[in-house]
Design a protein around this motif. Structure first.
Motif, PDB file in Angstrom:
ATOM      1  N   ASP A  15       0.688  -1.334   0.099  1.00  0.00           N
ATOM      2  CA  ASP A  15       0.168   0.141   0.284  1.00  0.00           C
ATOM      3  C   ASP A  15       0.882   1.215   0.111  1.00  0.00           C
ATOM      4  O   ASP A  15       0.500   2.248  -0.856  1.00  0.00           O
ATOM      5  CB  ASP A  15      -0.940   0.188   1.183  1.00  0.00           C
ATOM      6  N   GLY A  90      -9.179  -0.170   4.061  1.00  0.00           N
ATOM      7  CA  GLY A  90      -9.413  -1.283   3.238  1.00  0.00           C
ATOM      8  C   GLY A  90     -10.956  -1.701   3.457  1.00  0.00           C
ATOM      9  O   GLY A  90     -11.488  -2.201   2.419  1.00  0.00           O
ATOM     10  N   ARG A 110     -11.972   5.462   1.758  1.00  0.00           N
ATOM     11  CA  ARG A 110     -11.873   3.958   1.351  1.00  0.00           C
ATOM     12  C   ARG A 110     -10.899   3.707   0.465  1.00  0.00           C
ATOM     13  O   ARG A 110     -10.755   4.403  -0.519  1.00  0.00           O
ATOM     14  CB  ARG A 110     -13.357   3.336   0.684  1.00  0.00           C
ATOM     15  N   PRO A 112      -9.283   2.234  -2.760  1.00  0.00           N
ATOM     16  CA  PRO A 112     -10.008   1.729  -3.836  1.00  0.00           C
ATOM     17  C   PRO A 112      -9.066   0.391  -4.359  1.00  0.00           C
ATOM     18  O   PRO A 112      -7.849   0.274  -3.920  1.00  0.00           O
ATOM     19  CB  PRO A 112      -9.759   2.774  -4.903  1.00  0.00           C
ATOM     20  N   ASP A 113      -9.766  -0.590  -4.974  1.00  0.00           N
ATOM     21  CA  ASP A 113      -9.282  -1.747  -5.244  1.00  0.00           C
ATOM     22  C   ASP A 113      -8.396  -1.630  -6.528  1.00  0.00           C
ATOM     23  O   ASP A 113      -7.193  -2.344  -6.591  1.00  0.00           O
ATOM     24  CB  ASP A 113     -10.340  -2.724  -5.790  1.00  0.00           C
ATOM     25  N   ASP A 114      -8.560  -0.725  -7.381  1.00  0.00           N
ATOM     26  CA  ASP A 114      -7.808  -0.723  -8.603  1.00  0.00           C
ATOM     27  C   ASP A 114      -7.090   0.663  -8.619  1.00  0.00           C
ATOM     28  O   ASP A 114      -7.284   1.725  -8.188  1.00  0.00           O
ATOM     29  CB  ASP A 114      -8.830  -0.807  -9.863  1.00  0.00           C
TER      30      ASP A 114
ATOM     31  N   ARG B 356      -8.578  -9.027   1.397  1.00  0.00           N
ATOM     32  CA  ARG B 356      -8.913  -7.902   0.430  1.00  0.00           C
ATOM     33  C   ARG B 356      -7.514  -7.130   0.207  1.00  0.00           C
ATOM     34  O   ARG B 356      -7.393  -6.880  -1.074  1.00  0.00           O
ATOM     35  CB  ARG B 356      -9.992  -6.936   1.055  1.00  0.00           C
ATOM     36  N   ARG B 360      -6.286  -6.284  -3.535  1.00  0.00           N
ATOM     37  CA  ARG B 360      -5.791  -4.832  -4.128  1.00  0.00           C
ATOM     38  C   ARG B 360      -4.566  -4.870  -4.662  1.00  0.00           C
ATOM     39  O   ARG B 360      -4.716  -4.304  -5.367  1.00  0.00           O
ATOM     40  CB  ARG B 360      -6.280  -4.033  -2.728  1.00  0.00           C
ATOM     41  N   SER B 396     -12.215  -9.938  -5.277  1.00  0.00           N
ATOM     42  CA  SER B 396     -12.701  -8.826  -4.208  1.00  0.00           C
ATOM     43  C   SER B 396     -13.921  -8.764  -4.287  1.00  0.00           C
ATOM     44  O   SER B 396     -14.818  -8.431  -3.099  1.00  0.00           O
ATOM     45  CB  SER B 396     -12.020  -7.656  -4.312  1.00  0.00           C
ATOM     46  N   GLU B 400     -16.542  -9.252  -1.072  1.00  0.00           N
ATOM     47  CA  GLU B 400     -17.474  -8.202  -0.648  1.00  0.00           C
ATOM     48  C   GLU B 400     -18.785  -8.788  -0.590  1.00  0.00           C
ATOM     49  O   GLU B 400     -19.477  -8.439   0.706  1.00  0.00           O
ATOM     50  CB  GLU B 400     -17.602  -7.139  -1.681  1.00  0.00           C
TER      51      GLU B 400
END
Lengths: 138, 573
Positions: A15, A90, A110, A112-114, B356, B360, B396, B400
């Motif tokens: 991260d 996360g 939040r 983001p995943d992408d 997660r 990610r 993911s 969720e």
């Protein structure tokens, strides 16, 4: 635009790396410093030699001193409580969100995943910090 | 004349002397003989005296003998008295024994005259006390087709013991057992009721109780055998005595209604008469009184059994302590279940969270890599990186949904009076973009209010509507119809669409987690929508299932408790 000092607190190297990339690509004049845990963040803030951050991005789920613990500590410390703290999590667990705001978090973002999402966040935070918000002086 | 006179006087004196001498002699002789006589008499007297003395001695010894004899007689008398007492006591014991055993006993002398009989015989033969001494043949035998006199004579003659099973006029079965006296001077006949023996004599009680105990799932319950037509207790087990004071083998009339202060004989006999032989029936929450006069509710389980004579009701008293124990066990189980459920949800949450982050990273760094390589990456490398990325994205998404599923049961549900119409409207609002894009039509009839969680119920409809919109042929305008029926106990809601429907063979699978009937190329998704819907229904104490739809589309039938949601609340508590 003034150069802004941002302290990112996150235990995850991945991260930290992606955040670094995202802010670097955002183009905003932001110096990103990193702390790998809550304790290290406090050490950083309380040591005299380092540049005082003007805003913080804090991961919520961290081993040891969690993001919420760190938030409470900061907001209870007269010397540190004026630094705006953006929680960066996360999950958007409702309890975490409300606990964060109850403890005077300034934002809850939040993760983001992408990459697009991450770039968005870096862009928004960069714009906020450099042009929209007034931040406390060093 | 003096001389003459003197002479004469001398002469005279001489002659007088002679005379006197002779007389003296005579007297002496007489005295001598008298003395002799006296001496003889004295001797005789002495002898007599001696005789008397010895006689006296003899008498004395006789007297002694007599007094010792007297003593002996006294002690013999005492012994007789004692023996007599012993004999009387023995007789009493014997009588008591004969009465207590409920065995009729008849004693006859060698001429078959009646000498003695017990109480049971009085009932059976109609004897009275004045009949003692009368010959047997002057009475009519109560036993049919049986030569009682001949039977007894044979036994007496042979000095043996013989048995016979006979019936009286009322078709009751009796066992006769006759034994001759050793000196052939009489015969004793015992009469035993086999029917009574079969129901509840001492001899069989324990065997029967064992059978009952084995038959009863709870051997500790009080059980008693009751005559269904009279309500009399025939016999009872040890628990019935310990808890309710029911005699194990009642000698006097003991009625089942003695235990039930609120209900009399007739209510028991009428209830028992409705139970068929071999069948069981229960009465719940019956007030009974125990040994200590405590009145409390119990359940009764009665089973009707039949022996050769007639029917018997076996009544088991199931004390509510048992039920309370079962309830508390159930509650304990529900509690541990709730704990393990919470732990499971916690686990799912933690897993989902922790999974997660690496996903990610996987996703982001695949993108970074793609960007970094830029145009220099071959088409294959680009394709592979895209696969990594989309897999990570897909995973993911699944996490969720898993998280959402876990959160439904995490005790967050808040029950209140909720209008189902509001929930349907909320779902439609959430799906507005999708519905508009597909030109979907939603029709709903009048929907009632129930006790439930508004957010979860809205989510339930949202999932179903989303499915209806998604699983629809491209050239068809999706139409969703919501209708509800309320029978007071349950609200039955149907959600019907005109989509592609669900193959009956897969109807059970669709409610499972991550269950998908179509490939991503046809219809995208994670296969969690219906699993979450089912979970929402279960949390509300309801069910969801798939029914046939006339239009060929899918038709979901949801049943939710109408008035209260007590069960759901308890599970969540």
């Amino acid at each position: 635009m003034k150069r802004i000092e941002l302290l990112v607190v996150d235990d995850s190297p991945a991260d930290r790396a992606s955040i670094k990339i995202a802010f670097a690509q955002s183009g905003y004049p932001i110096n990103v410093q990193f702390a790998a845990s809550g304790m290290l963040a406090l050490d950083h803030l309380r040591s005299s030699g380092k540049a005082r951050p003007q805003v913080m991005l804090v991961d919520v789920k961290m081993p040891g001193l969690s993001g919420l613990d760190l938030l409470r500590t900061l907001k209870n410390d007269p010397a540190l409580q004026q630094i705006p703290v953006f929680m960066f999590s996360g999950s958007d667990d409702k309890r975490d969100v409300s606990t964060a705001y109850s403890n005077f978090a300034n934002a809850y973002i939040r993760k983001p995943d992408d990459v697009e999402g991450l770039n968005d966040v870096a862009g928004v935070v960069g714009r906020l910090c450099t042009t929209v918000l007034s931040l406390p002086e060093h | 004349m003096p001389i003459q006179n003197a002479q004469h006087s001398a002469e005279l004196s001489n002659s007088r002397t002679n005379e006197l001498e002779i007389e003296l002699l005579r007297t002496r002789e007489a005295l001598q003989s008298t003395i002799e006589e006296i001496e003889t008499a004295n001797e005789e007297l002495q002898a007599t005296n001696e005789e008397l003395m010895s006689s006296n001695e003899e008498l004395q010894s006789t007297n002694e003998e007599l007094s010792s004899l007297n003593e002996e007689l006294h002690s013999v008398n005492a012994e007789h008295f004692r023996q007599n007492n012993e004999l009387m006591r023995l007789t009493r014991d014997f009588d008591a024994l004969l009465h207590a055993t409920e065995i009729g006993v008849l004693f006859f002398d060698e001429s078959l005259n009646i000498r003695r009989f017990t109480r049971l015989i009085v009932e059976l033969f109609q004897f009275t006390d004045t009949d003692i001494g009368r010959p047997l043949r002057t009475f009519r035998s109560p036993f049919v087709e049986f030569d009682l006199e001949g039977f007894l004579r044979n036994v007496m003659r042979d000095g043996l013991t013989e048995e016979a099973e006979v019936q009286d006029q009322s078709s009751r079965t009796w066992l006769l057992r006759a034994a001759g006296y050793p000196d052939q001077k009489g015969v004793v006949l015992s009469v035993i009721s086999i029917a009574r023996l079969r129901v509840g004599s001492f001899a069989t009680l324990h065997a029967r109780e064992r059978i009952l105990a084995n038959a009863a799932p709870y051997a500790g319950d009080a059980m008693m055998v009751v005559a269904p037509d009279s309500g009399l207790v025939e016999f009872a087990n040890r628990s019935a005595w310990n808890r309710f004071g029911v005699p194990e083998a009642p000698q006097e009339e003991f009625r089942f209604s003695n235990l039930t202060p609120e209900l009399g004989d007739s209510s028991w006999t009428s209830w028992l008469s409705t139970i068929g032989v071999g069948a069981s029936a229960t009465r719940l929450d019956i007030q009974v009184m125990d040994n200590n006069a405590n009145v409390f509710p119990v359940d009764l389980l009665a089973t009707l059994v039949r022996d050769e004579d007639r029917t018997h009701a076996v009544i088991r008293i199931i004390e509510n302590r048992d039920r309370a124990r079962a309830v508390s066990e159930l509650q304990e189980r529900a509690r541990t279940f709730a704990i393990s459920n919470r732990e499971l949800e916690q686990f799912a949450t933690v897993v989902a969270h922790d999974l997660r982050a690496p996903l990610r990273h996987l996703n982001q760094f695949a993108q970074f890599l793609l960007k970094e390589l830029g145009g220099s990456a071959s088409a294959t490398v680009q394709e592979y990186l895209q696969i990594i990325q989309s897999s990570a994205t897909n995973m993911s998404g699944m996490i969720e949904r898993l998280l959402e599923y876990a959160r439904i049961g995490a005790g967050a549900a808040k029950f209140s009076q909720v209008s189902l119409q509001d929930c349907v409207d909320q779902a439609a609002e959430t799906l507005r973009a999708e519905m508009t894009a597909a030109n979907a039509v939603l029709e709903s009839g009048k929907l009632p209010s129930i006790k439930g969680d508004r957010i979860l119920l809205a989510r339930l409809f949202q999932n179903l509507f989303a499915n209806s919109i998604k699983y629809c042929s491209k050239d068809v305008v999706p139409k969703i119809v919501v209708a509800a029926k309320n029978d007071g106990k349950y609200v039955t809601i149907s959600v019907t669409d005109n989509g592609i429907g669900i193959d009956p063979a897969h109807r059970h699978e669709v409610f499972k987690m991550f269950s998908r009937l179509h490939s991503d190329a046809e219809y995208s998704g994670h296969g969690m929508g219906l699993a979450i819907s089912k979970r929402v229904c279960e949390i509300h104490g309801g069910t969801i299932e798939i029914d046939e739809s006339k239009s060929g589309g899918a038709r979901f039938i949801i049943r939710l408790p109408g008035v209260t949601a007590k069960i759901a609340k308890k599970v969540l508590a």
